[in-house]
Design an enzyme around this catalytic site. Structure first.
Site, short mmCIF file in Angstrom:
data_model
loop_
_atom_site.label_atom_id
_atom_site.label_comp_id
_atom_site.label_asym_id
_atom_site.label_seq_id
_atom_site.Cartn_x
_atom_site.Cartn_y
_atom_site.Cartn_z
N GLY A 20 0.76 -1.08 0.08
CA GLY A 20 0.19 -0.33 -0.01
C GLY A 20 0.42 1.18 0.05
NE ARG A 24 5.40 -1.09 5.40
CZ ARG A 24 4.17 -2.05 5.80
NH1 ARG A 24 3.35 -2.16 5.48
NH2 ARG A 24 3.82 -1.57 7.08
NE ARG A 43 -3.63 12.30 -9.59
CZ ARG A 43 -4.46 12.57 -9.27
NH1 ARG A 43 -5.00 12.47 -8.18
NH2 ARG A 43 -5.47 13.26 -9.81
NE ARG A 87 -3.60 -5.23 1.54
CZ ARG A 87 -3.27 -4.80 2.24
NH1 ARG A 87 -1.97 -3.93 1.25
NH2 ARG A 87 -3.03 -4.53 3.58
CB SER A 90 0.83 -4.09 7.65
OG SER A 90 -0.28 -3.08 7.79
CD GLU A 162 -16.80 6.21 15.40
OE1 GLU A 162 -18.18 5.96 15.11
OE2 GLU A 162 -16.29 6.78 15.68
CD GLU A 181 -5.81 -1.99 1.60
OE1 GLU A 181 -5.43 -1.11 1.74
OE2 GLU A 181 -4.93 -2.62 1.51
CG ASP A 204 -2.36 -3.58 14.55
OD1 ASP A 204 -3.92 -3.50 14.38
OD2 ASP A 204 -2.24 -3.19 13.17
NE ARG A 217 4.85 -1.39 12.94
CZ ARG A 217 3.31 -0.82 12.91
NH1 ARG A 217 3.25 -1.16 11.48
NH2 ARG A 217 2.67 -0.73 13.50
#
Length: 235
Positions: A20, A24, A43, A87, A90, A162, A181, A204, A217
């Site tokens: 992403g 990276r 971009r 892909r 994380s 949420e 993704e 996490d 990481r």
């Protein structure tokens, strides 16, 4: 050259790794590829092409979330002929047996909605990984001795979630982890007849609140990239 990818014909390999984060992509290209050249910076979304053990590979950022990934994957497939898309990113663990730094190989990807959802209308399409990539990735992870889990993940369309009730149902139904993704990647691969896989590092844990420190990481990310490359080019 497309609206979002400033590459020329021949700049993009048939095998593309998709982190992403564009930085990276830069890190992975510098650490794993030889004869690297930058092929995109439109971009600020960086892309690089080089060689891994003699195989041509492109590592290109996809951005955060399914809408962003959809833009790049559509263009990589339609305009540059990408055939295998993996892909590398994380995720947050959702099951108690999944630990930090573990790798999750996403067999399926559940989602509430994606850019492709409108196409299916009332149908709940089930996006899944390419079996040959999944099997090769599992073999590569086992050979490296990396703790690995194979199963379903949840591709969320929100980062600041949420909906604790929804997370509870994901855990109840065996979902291994959450990211943002893979469901769209798998759907686009199915649409265009391409191969796709998500190889994810657990950064996490939603249940315990644990999280990797930034300095830890990089090694975990290294394992993930290595597994992805061995999956794309087994043997």
């Amino acid at each position: 050259m497309t609206i979002h990818i400033g590459a020329e014909p021949g700049d993009i390999a048939e095998t593309v790794l998709l982190p992403g984060d564009p930085y990276r992509a830069k890190w992975a290209a510098e650490h794993f590829l030889s004869d690297v050249r930058q092929i995109n910076a439109v971009r600020g979304m960086l892309g690089f092409t080089g060689l891994w053990r003699g195989h041509c590979v492109t590592i290109h950022g996809s951005g955060m979330g399914m809408p962003s990934l959809s833009i790049y994957v559509n263009e990589l497939i339609r305009d540059f002929g990408a055939q295998t898309l993996i892909r590398i990113g994380s995720c947050g663990a959702m099951q108690p047996q999944v630990g930090l730094r573990d790798v999750i190989l996403a067999m399926t990807a559940t989602t509430l909605g994606s850019p492709s959802s409108a196409i299916f209308r009332e149908v709940n399409f089930a996006p899944c990984a390419d079996w040959s990539l999944l099997r090769a990735a599992a073999d590569a992870a086992a050979a490296k001795g990396v703790p690995t889990h194979v199963g379903g993940i949840y591709s969320s369309d929100t980062f600041y979630d949420e909906r604790p009730d929804l997370n509870e149902q994901m855990v109840r139904h065996g979902i291994l982890g959450v990211e943002m993704e893979a469901a769209e990647l798998y759907t686009l691969a199915a649409r265009y007849g391409r191969r796709a896989l998500a190889v994810l590092t657990v950064s996490d844990h939603l249940g315990t609140g644990e999280a990797l420190h930034a300095q830890h990481r990089e090694r975990s990310f290294s394992d993930m990239v290595d597994i992805a490359l061995h999956a794309a080019f087994p043997g």
